[in-house]
Design a protein around this motif. Structure first.
Motif, PDB file in Angstrom:
ATOM      1  N   ARG A  52      -9.796  15.672  31.880  1.00 46.60           N
ATOM      2  CA  ARG A  52     -10.030  17.032  32.392  1.00 46.60           C
ATOM      3  C   ARG A  52      -9.410  18.163  31.887  1.00 46.60           C
ATOM      4  NH1 ARG A  52      -6.243  19.921  35.451  1.00 46.60           N
ATOM      5  NH2 ARG A  52      -4.654  18.278  35.337  1.00 46.60           N
ATOM      6  N   LEU A  53     -10.424  19.256  31.608  1.00 46.70           N
ATOM      7  CA  LEU A  53     -10.016  20.669  31.127  1.00 46.70           C
ATOM      8  C   LEU A  53      -9.786  21.505  32.388  1.00 46.70           C
ATOM      9  CD1 LEU A  53      -9.787  22.674  28.915  1.00 46.70           C
ATOM     10  CD2 LEU A  53     -12.143  22.710  28.694  1.00 46.70           C
ATOM     11  N   LEU A  54     -10.800  21.257  33.534  1.00 49.75           N
ATOM     12  CA  LEU A  54     -10.750  21.973  34.632  1.00 49.75           C
ATOM     13  C   LEU A  54      -9.363  22.043  35.104  1.00 49.75           C
ATOM     14  CD1 LEU A  54     -12.697  23.244  36.711  1.00 49.75           C
ATOM     15  CD2 LEU A  54     -12.842  21.161  37.981  1.00 49.75           C
ATOM     16  N   GLY A  55      -9.058  23.558  35.821  1.00 50.05           N
ATOM     17  CA  GLY A  55      -8.022  23.578  36.429  1.00 50.05           C
ATOM     18  C   GLY A  55      -6.516  23.378  35.784  1.00 50.05           C
ATOM     19  N   LEU A  89     -16.727  17.330  35.862  1.00 51.61           N
ATOM     20  CA  LEU A  89     -15.584  17.304  36.939  1.00 51.61           C
ATOM     21  C   LEU A  89     -15.892  18.528  37.978  1.00 51.61           C
ATOM     22  CD1 LEU A  89     -13.171  16.638  38.585  1.00 51.61           C
ATOM     23  CD2 LEU A  89     -11.804  17.603  36.592  1.00 51.61           C
ATOM     24  N   ILE A  90     -15.995  18.171  39.267  1.00 52.32           N
ATOM     25  CA  ILE A  90     -16.059  19.077  40.122  1.00 52.32           C
ATOM     26  C   ILE A  90     -15.061  19.123  41.266  1.00 52.32           C
ATOM     27  CG2 ILE A  90     -17.753  20.007  42.237  1.00 52.32           C
ATOM     28  CD1 ILE A  90     -19.990  18.578  40.821  1.00 52.32           C
ATOM     29  N   ASN A  91     -14.319  20.381  41.392  1.00 50.35           N
ATOM     30  CA  ASN A  91     -13.437  20.534  42.354  1.00 50.35           C
ATOM     31  C   ASN A  91     -14.326  21.164  43.534  1.00 50.35           C
ATOM     32  OD1 ASN A  91     -11.165  19.218  41.273  1.00 50.35           O
ATOM     33  ND2 ASN A  91     -10.194  21.309  40.621  1.00 50.35           N
ATOM     34  N   GLN A 144     -17.825  19.508  30.386  1.00 52.66           N
ATOM     35  CA  GLN A 144     -17.488  18.687  29.533  1.00 52.66           C
ATOM     36  C   GLN A 144     -16.791  17.582  29.998  1.00 52.66           C
ATOM     37  OE1 GLN A 144     -16.224  20.585  25.633  1.00 52.66           O
ATOM     38  NE2 GLN A 144     -16.112  22.518  27.166  1.00 52.66           N
ATOM     39  N   ASP A 145     -16.044  17.850  31.318  1.00 51.86           N
ATOM     40  CA  ASP A 145     -15.206  16.591  31.807  1.00 51.86           C
ATOM     41  C   ASP A 145     -15.392  15.160  32.010  1.00 51.86           C
ATOM     42  OD1 ASP A 145     -13.792  19.171  31.375  1.00 51.86           O
ATOM     43  OD2 ASP A 145     -12.745  18.938  33.340  1.00 51.86           O
ATOM     44  N   GLY A 146     -14.631  14.364  32.152  1.00 53.04           N
ATOM     45  CA  GLY A 146     -15.115  13.142  32.542  1.00 53.04           C
ATOM     46  C   GLY A 146     -14.104  12.317  32.783  1.00 53.04           C
ATOM     47  N   TYR A 147     -14.317  10.938  32.219  1.00 49.17           N
ATOM     48  CA  TYR A 147     -13.239   9.943  32.249  1.00 49.17           C
ATOM     49  C   TYR A 147     -13.146   8.986  31.037  1.00 49.17           C
ATOM     50  CZ  TYR A 147     -16.802   6.932  34.031  1.00 49.17           C
ATOM     51  OH  TYR A 147     -18.085   6.197  34.217  1.00 49.17           O
ATOM     52  N   ALA A 148     -12.182   8.343  30.934  1.00 46.87           N
ATOM     53  CA  ALA A 148     -12.065   7.294  30.040  1.00 46.87           C
ATOM     54  C   ALA A 148     -11.177   6.151  30.605  1.00 46.87           C
ATOM     55  CB  ALA A 148     -11.357   7.609  28.891  1.00 46.87           C
ATOM     56  N   PHE A 235     -23.467   6.921  44.362  1.00 45.56           N
ATOM     57  CA  PHE A 235     -23.523   8.300  45.257  1.00 45.56           C
ATOM     58  C   PHE A 235     -22.997   9.364  44.522  1.00 45.56           C
ATOM     59  CE2 PHE A 235     -19.585   6.503  46.633  1.00 45.56           C
ATOM     60  CZ  PHE A 235     -18.871   7.357  47.030  1.00 45.56           C
ATOM     61  N   ALA A 236     -22.232   9.055  43.384  1.00 41.36           N
ATOM     62  CA  ALA A 236     -21.653  10.293  42.778  1.00 41.36           C
ATOM     63  C   ALA A 236     -21.435  10.173  41.526  1.00 41.36           C
ATOM     64  CB  ALA A 236     -20.252  10.617  43.440  1.00 41.36           C
ATOM     65  N   THR A 237     -22.138  11.000  40.622  1.00 44.14           N
ATOM     66  CA  THR A 237     -22.022  11.045  39.206  1.00 44.14           C
ATOM     67  C   THR A 237     -20.761  11.782  38.603  1.00 44.14           C
ATOM     68  OG1 THR A 237     -24.366  10.497  38.746  1.00 44.14           O
ATOM     69  CG2 THR A 237     -23.217  11.463  36.920  1.00 44.14           C
ATOM     70  N   PRO A 238     -20.758  12.893  39.081  1.00 38.44           N
ATOM     71  CA  PRO A 238     -19.351  13.493  38.670  1.00 38.44           C
ATOM     72  C   PRO A 238     -18.193  13.145  38.940  1.00 38.44           C
ATOM     73  CG  PRO A 238     -20.856  15.130  39.513  1.00 38.44           C
ATOM     74  CD  PRO A 238     -21.430  13.545  40.143  1.00 38.44           C
ATOM     75  N   VAL A 239     -17.037  13.327  38.193  1.00 32.96           N
ATOM     76  CA  VAL A 239     -15.772  13.018  38.750  1.00 32.96           C
ATOM     77  C   VAL A 239     -15.494  14.187  39.931  1.00 32.96           C
ATOM     78  CG1 VAL A 239     -13.242  12.903  37.960  1.00 32.96           C
ATOM     79  CG2 VAL A 239     -15.014  12.109  36.473  1.00 32.96           C
TER      80      VAL A 239
END
Length: 374
Positions: A52-55, A89-91, A144-148, A235-239
């Motif tokens: 996460r870069l967001l927030g 990543l969506i807040n 760019q965000d996501g997960y590993a 049902f959800a692609t983004p984090v």
């Protein structure tokens, strides 16, 4: 008893310690990692895996941006599968108060020259998350965000480091540290180690190591909890996170949904164990349903927690020791340090081999809570 010698001794085999070993070994530095349990046994192996870069706190943005660049090519660099997926990543903003918070943040970020956080209106939110609850009115996204996969990522650093000469010693709990001349001498129950440089990446036990080095910190520790569902229809692609609610979840490619949000269980550091707080886990499940009604059909498959270190300001400790020469710290990442792993190893390698870092580490200094003498 033989004394094992290396140029650098790293205490702690989480992602920060393993990354540090990798970056040092790349530069031809002899490095040994001491891990009291097994590599990635604690927070680095059982966290939510958010990249996460967001927030980010403003003090961390430059570090996080560089780390995010590293994540995009990390599998190729380490010749491993870290499980990294760039999913955005969506807040989510639940109400107008949340939207105002996002507008204020956007203005602040733009004034500083950062444009990676992009506001979403209600229509754009629903395009990206068709199953989001009707009351949600917008949000913010970082593309760019996501997960590993935490365990895989930490092990990837460890294996890559070992390939180029780093040595990892598991089951070696530090019992004493002392400085003799230009060398650090570290003893475990059965072994002795000697090095010119000492790095404290001991996670939830890092304050104990700090004291042995000579630095006191007001660190605490806790047990963030997670739960994962059985497979569900996609049902959800983004984090997904929320602006002002304790919500964090992601749906993996196999359909399972990982639910976090920061709820904490009971941590017993002395005995290396944690215990779940089921009432707080239930609240976390309700928050997930509040934002995604489809989660009413979810079946929880497993729940767990890990041990994580925190500073009062939720910023990590990164940098040189204040009271001891050739000692360094990287700990207390306050449940958001996983994403920073690729760059923290570089920072520490720079401090050790070059004496400085190109990043501003002032906000992360180990003595930032000490009272100033007038």
């Amino acid at each position: 008893m033989t004394t094992h010698k290396s140029e650098v001794l790293v205490i702690g085999g989480g992602i920060q310690g393993s990354s540090t070993a990798y970056h040092l070994a790349k530069r031809g530095v002899s490095v040994r990692v001491l891990e009291k349990d097994t590599v990635s046994r604690h927070a680095s192996g059982v966290n939510a895996g958010g990249v996460r870069l967001l927030g980010r706190n403003l003090a961390e943005v430059e570090l996080s941006k560089t780390a995010m660049e590293r994540w995009q090519q990390l599998d190729d660099e380490l010749d491993a599968d870290t499980g990294f997926r760039a999913r955005s990543l969506i807040n989510i903003a639940a109400d107008e108060t949340d939207m105002e918070t996002l507008r204020s943040r956007e203005q602040q970020m733009h004034e500083l020259g950062y444009f990676h956080e992009v506001m979403l209106d209600q229509h754009e939110l629903r395009e990206r998350l068709p199953h989001v609850a009707q009351h949600c009115i917008g949000g913010v996204v970082s593309e760019q965000d996501g997960y590993a996969i935490p365990f895989h990522s930490t092990q990837a650093f460890r294996i890559a480091a070992e390939r180029i000469g780093a040595i990892f010693c598991e089951g070696e709990q530090v019992q004493s540290i002392r400085k003799v001349g230009d060398s650090w001498l570290v003893a475990t129950e059965t072994q002795k180690y000697q090095a010119e440089h000492l790095v404290n990446c001991a996670g939830a036990w890092a304050d104990l190591i700090s004291v042995m080095i000579g630095d006191n910190v007001p660190m605490s520790y806790s047990a963030p909890m997670l739960m994962i569902t059985a497979r569900m229809p996609h049902f959800a692609t983004p984090v997904v996170g929320a602006v002002s609610r304790p919500l964090s979840f992601k749906q993996f490619e196999n359909g399972t949904v990982l639910i976090g949000g920061g709820a904490k269980g009971f941590a017993d550091r002395a005995n290396n164990t944690t215990r779940l707080d089921y009432s707080l886990l239930a609240s976390g499940a309700h928050h997930a349903i509040e934002f995604f009604p489809i989660m009413k059909t979810a079946c929880i498959n497993r729940m767990w927690s890990g041990l994580e270190a925190y500073m009062p300001d939720n910023l990590p400790v990164i940098g040189k020791s204040i009271r001891a020469d050739k000692a360094y710290h990287a700990f207390a990442f306050s449940a958001h340090g996983f994403q920073l792993g690729p760059v923290i190893g570089e920072v520490l390698a720079d401090l050790i081999t070059e004496g400085e870092s190109r990043f501003d580490l002032e906000p992360f200094r180990v003595n930032r809570y000490e009272r100033k003498v007038l």
